[in-house]
Design a protein around this motif. Structure first.
Motif, PDB file in Angstrom:
ATOM      1  N   ARG A 219      33.920  41.375  45.424  1.00 41.58           N
ATOM      2  CA  ARG A 219      34.679  41.560  46.604  1.00 41.58           C
ATOM      3  C   ARG A 219      36.251  40.908  46.376  1.00 41.58           C
ATOM      4  O   ARG A 219      36.582  40.011  45.606  1.00 41.58           O
ATOM      5  N   ALA A 220      36.825  41.831  46.798  1.00 39.37           N
ATOM      6  CA  ALA A 220      38.516  41.568  47.180  1.00 39.37           C
ATOM      7  C   ALA A 220      39.101  41.465  45.797  1.00 39.37           C
ATOM      8  O   ALA A 220      39.974  42.503  45.565  1.00 39.37           O
ATOM      9  N   TYR A 221      38.761  40.570  44.643  1.00 41.89           N
ATOM     10  CA  TYR A 221      39.369  40.439  43.711  1.00 41.89           C
ATOM     11  C   TYR A 221      38.947  41.554  42.502  1.00 41.89           C
ATOM     12  O   TYR A 221      39.690  41.797  41.420  1.00 41.89           O
ATOM     13  N   GLY A 222      37.622  41.644  42.549  1.00 42.37           N
ATOM     14  CA  GLY A 222      36.831  42.578  41.410  1.00 42.37           C
ATOM     15  C   GLY A 222      37.795  43.895  41.059  1.00 42.37           C
ATOM     16  O   GLY A 222      38.133  43.956  39.930  1.00 42.37           O
ATOM     17  N   PRO A 223      38.267  44.714  41.911  1.00 44.51           N
ATOM     18  CA  PRO A 223      39.069  45.871  41.492  1.00 44.51           C
ATOM     19  C   PRO A 223      40.397  45.666  40.859  1.00 44.51           C
ATOM     20  O   PRO A 223      41.020  46.251  40.276  1.00 44.51           O
ATOM     21  N   LEU A 224      40.914  44.398  41.309  1.00 45.25           N
ATOM     22  CA  LEU A 224      42.213  43.996  40.476  1.00 45.25           C
ATOM     23  C   LEU A 224      42.098  43.773  39.100  1.00 45.25           C
ATOM     24  O   LEU A 224      43.141  43.703  38.398  1.00 45.25           O
ATOM     25  N   PHE A 225      40.972  43.279  38.623  1.00 49.20           N
ATOM     26  CA  PHE A 225      40.862  43.393  37.081  1.00 49.20           C
ATOM     27  C   PHE A 225      41.157  44.694  36.183  1.00 49.20           C
ATOM     28  O   PHE A 225      41.896  44.531  35.380  1.00 49.20           O
ATOM     29  N   ASP A 226      40.720  45.559  37.042  1.00 50.61           N
ATOM     30  CA  ASP A 226      40.920  47.004  36.416  1.00 50.61           C
ATOM     31  C   ASP A 226      42.389  47.402  36.571  1.00 50.61           C
ATOM     32  O   ASP A 226      43.162  47.953  35.945  1.00 50.61           O
ATOM     33  N   LEU A 227      42.986  47.153  37.879  1.00 50.23           N
ATOM     34  CA  LEU A 227      44.125  47.814  38.314  1.00 50.23           C
ATOM     35  C   LEU A 227      45.269  46.999  37.602  1.00 50.23           C
ATOM     36  O   LEU A 227      46.401  47.623  37.178  1.00 50.23           O
ATOM     37  N   VAL A 228      45.178  45.803  37.378  1.00 45.34           N
ATOM     38  CA  VAL A 228      46.372  44.945  36.775  1.00 45.34           C
ATOM     39  C   VAL A 228      46.151  44.699  35.258  1.00 45.34           C
ATOM     40  O   VAL A 228      46.848  44.326  34.655  1.00 45.34           O
ATOM     41  N   GLY A 229      44.912  44.971  34.972  1.00 44.55           N
ATOM     42  CA  GLY A 229      44.525  45.005  33.437  1.00 44.55           C
ATOM     43  C   GLY A 229      44.174  43.382  32.997  1.00 44.55           C
ATOM     44  O   GLY A 229      44.317  42.970  31.902  1.00 44.55           O
ATOM     45  N   LEU A 230      43.394  42.694  33.941  1.00 45.19           N
ATOM     46  CA  LEU A 230      43.188  41.395  33.779  1.00 45.19           C
ATOM     47  C   LEU A 230      42.034  41.142  32.555  1.00 45.19           C
ATOM     48  O   LEU A 230      41.151  41.827  32.574  1.00 45.19           O
ATOM     49  N   THR A 231      42.127  40.013  31.845  1.00 43.80           N
ATOM     50  CA  THR A 231      40.974  39.861  30.762  1.00 43.80           C
ATOM     51  C   THR A 231      40.193  38.787  31.583  1.00 43.80           C
ATOM     52  O   THR A 231      40.372  37.694  31.992  1.00 43.80           O
ATOM     53  N   PRO A 232      38.628  39.172  31.796  1.00 50.19           N
ATOM     54  CA  PRO A 232      37.897  38.189  32.592  1.00 50.19           C
ATOM     55  C   PRO A 232      37.461  37.098  31.620  1.00 50.19           C
ATOM     56  O   PRO A 232      37.089  37.197  30.417  1.00 50.19           O
ATOM     57  N   ALA A 233      37.296  35.888  31.925  1.00 52.21           N
ATOM     58  CA  ALA A 233      36.718  34.839  31.608  1.00 52.21           C
ATOM     59  C   ALA A 233      34.927  34.814  31.223  1.00 52.21           C
ATOM     60  O   ALA A 233      34.647  34.382  30.363  1.00 52.21           O
ATOM     61  N   LEU A 234      34.682  35.655  32.357  1.00 49.39           N
ATOM     62  CA  LEU A 234      33.298  35.639  32.256  1.00 49.39           C
ATOM     63  C   LEU A 234      32.683  37.144  32.714  1.00 49.39           C
ATOM     64  O   LEU A 234      33.384  37.638  33.755  1.00 49.39           O
ATOM     65  N   GLU A 235      31.604  37.824  31.936  1.00 50.57           N
ATOM     66  CA  GLU A 235      31.247  38.993  32.405  1.00 50.57           C
ATOM     67  C   GLU A 235      29.583  38.861  32.683  1.00 50.57           C
ATOM     68  O   GLU A 235      29.093  38.437  31.717  1.00 50.57           O
ATOM     69  N   VAL A 236      29.204  39.470  33.621  1.00 52.90           N
ATOM     70  CA  VAL A 236      27.568  39.290  33.759  1.00 52.90           C
ATOM     71  C   VAL A 236      27.105  40.597  34.292  1.00 52.90           C
ATOM     72  O   VAL A 236      27.663  41.511  34.878  1.00 52.90           O
ATOM     73  N   GLU A 237      26.182  41.224  33.715  1.00 53.29           N
ATOM     74  CA  GLU A 237      25.428  42.400  33.706  1.00 53.29           C
ATOM     75  C   GLU A 237      24.916  42.387  35.108  1.00 53.29           C
ATOM     76  O   GLU A 237      24.357  41.475  35.976  1.00 53.29           O
ATOM     77  N   ASN A 238      25.126  43.699  35.664  1.00 50.67           N
ATOM     78  CA  ASN A 238      24.545  44.018  36.859  1.00 50.67           C
ATOM     79  C   ASN A 238      25.012  43.088  37.929  1.00 50.67           C
ATOM     80  O   ASN A 238      24.168  42.668  39.116  1.00 50.67           O
ATOM     81  N   SER A 239      26.448  42.991  38.049  1.00 51.07           N
ATOM     82  CA  SER A 239      27.095  41.917  39.066  1.00 51.07           C
ATOM     83  C   SER A 239      26.878  42.527  40.394  1.00 51.07           C
ATOM     84  O   SER A 239      26.738  43.758  40.905  1.00 51.07           O
ATOM     85  N   SER A 240      27.152  41.595  41.417  1.00 43.83           N
ATOM     86  CA  SER A 240      26.831  42.008  42.790  1.00 43.83           C
ATOM     87  C   SER A 240      28.191  42.336  43.446  1.00 43.83           C
ATOM     88  O   SER A 240      29.332  41.969  43.038  1.00 43.83           O
ATOM     89  N   THR A 241      28.304  43.114  44.395  1.00 44.03           N
ATOM     90  CA  THR A 241      29.226  43.602  45.059  1.00 44.03           C
ATOM     91  C   THR A 241      29.198  42.783  46.532  1.00 44.03           C
ATOM     92  O   THR A 241      30.070  42.958  47.336  1.00 44.03           O
ATOM     93  N   ASP A 242      28.144  41.838  46.632  1.00 43.44           N
ATOM     94  CA  ASP A 242      28.099  41.088  47.963  1.00 43.44           C
ATOM     95  C   ASP A 242      29.182  40.260  48.230  1.00 43.44           C
ATOM     96  O   ASP A 242      29.698  39.620  47.422  1.00 43.44           O
TER      97      ASP A 242
END
Length: 335
Positions: A219-242
């Motif tokens: 929610r809110a920040y999720g798409p900004l990782f792609d738009l801004v090109g952020l490097t995530p500190a943690l990635e989880v499979e089957n993440s929730s959009t809730d």
């Protein structure tokens, strides 16, 4: 002796010319009226296809992303879920003339029907009631401009503001908002490119808990990782959009040790902020013993989104978020 025949012919000629003039004038007036009426019909493409808007005299709105824009443009509403209006949009929040449609959990769609709107700007939390609204307001044009799945968020935000700007004759201001947004996005991208080795975590604080927001889908920040090109500190499979984030404990969040922390205060954007037990996200994070040694917190590289983000999330909100992120990235690059 007066030539009576000539006089009669002259009068008849004048009368005929007058009739021709009247006929021509009437035709011109009719043509102008027809042209004006045609010009009043605005055609847009929304999430359900082609929509023709013929009147904006009685407008209802349910889409959280639209309230700030409509208020900015001085659009009066006949109906809305007032409890869902962001607290920052005081023009609607305090308007007792608006028929209250309740909330998405307990909607009062009869209030909408009774208000007899010509146009309904529907979406977000009320998108699930689209068919009901169409049925209860058969004479209204129902428009939905929610960001569509699989489409880039930036283009979807732009699509909404441009479409609403066209409907309400605010194309110029809509263009300004788009320009401001694009500039903020480019600024955030450029600023992060200077510190791209620093890893980013986004969290949602609600009910005293710190919850993980997943890159891309969160929610809110999720798409900004792609738009801004952020490097995530943690990635989880089957993440929730809730809106509550994923069921990842705060220890796992802390162990990922992000260099930069992006925060959304969910309670700060709801009626919870008015309750005595409400604690701001900043305080919850700073008081968390588990998060004490996280690099982002230790170095003060934490950005908290505007308080109304959870119930707003329009192009103006994202412009503010992107500029705030850019400020943080630029400061981090100087250290």
């Amino acid at each position: 002796m007066v030539n009576t025949r000539f006089k009669l012919v002259s009068i008849a000629t004048v009368a005929a010319l007058a009739l021709v003039g009247c006929s021509s004038s009437a035709e011109e007036t009719t043509d102008e009226t027809t042209t004006a009426a045609a010009a009043e019909v605005i055609t847009i493409e929304d999430n359900h296809g082609t929509k023709e808007i013929t009147s904006t005299e009685a407008v209802a709105a349910t889409d959280n992303r639209a309230f700030e824009l409509l208020d900015r443009w001085g659009v009066d509403l006949v109906a809305a879920p007032v409890t869902l209006v962001p607290f920052t949009v005081t023009g609607y929040k305090e308007d007792t003339e608006i028929a209250d449609m309740g909330s998405h959990r307990e909607p009062n769609l009869e209030a909408l029907a009774a208000a007899q709107p010509d146009l309904v700007i529907n979406g977000q939390r009320f998108a699930q009631y689209y068919d009901d609204i169409v049925s209860l307001a058969p004479d209204a044009t129902v428009v939905e401009l929610d960001p569509r799945d699989g489409e880039p968020l930036d283009q979807e935000l732009i699509r909404q503001v441009e479409s609403l700007g066209e409907i309400f004759g605010e194309e110029e201001d809509a263009a300004t908002l788009v320009e401001d947004f694009n500039e903020a996005l480019e600024r955030a991208k450029a600023a992060y490119a200077e510190i791209s080795d620093q890893k980013v975590m986004a969290v949602n604080v609600s009910g005293g808990n710190i919850n993980y927001i997943a890159p891309s889908v969160g929610r809110a920040y999720g798409p900004l990782f792609d738009l801004v090109g952020l490097t995530p500190a943690l990635e989880v499979e089957n993440s929730s959009t809730d809106h509550e984030g994923d069921d990842i404990n705060v220890e796992a969040i802390a162990q990922s040790n992000p260099d930069i922390l992006l925060v959304m205060d969910r309670d700060g954007g709801t009626n919870t902020r008015d309750e005595a037990e409400y604690t701001p996200a900043e305080q919850i994070i700073s008081n968390s013993e588990v998060m004490t040694n996280v690099t982002a917190i230790r170095d003060g590289k934490v950005f908290i989104a505007p308080a109304d983000t959870y119930t707003n999330e329009n192009i103006i909100t994202y412009t503010e978020i992107l500029n705030g992120m850019a400020d943080l990235f630029e400061e981090a690059a100087q250290k």
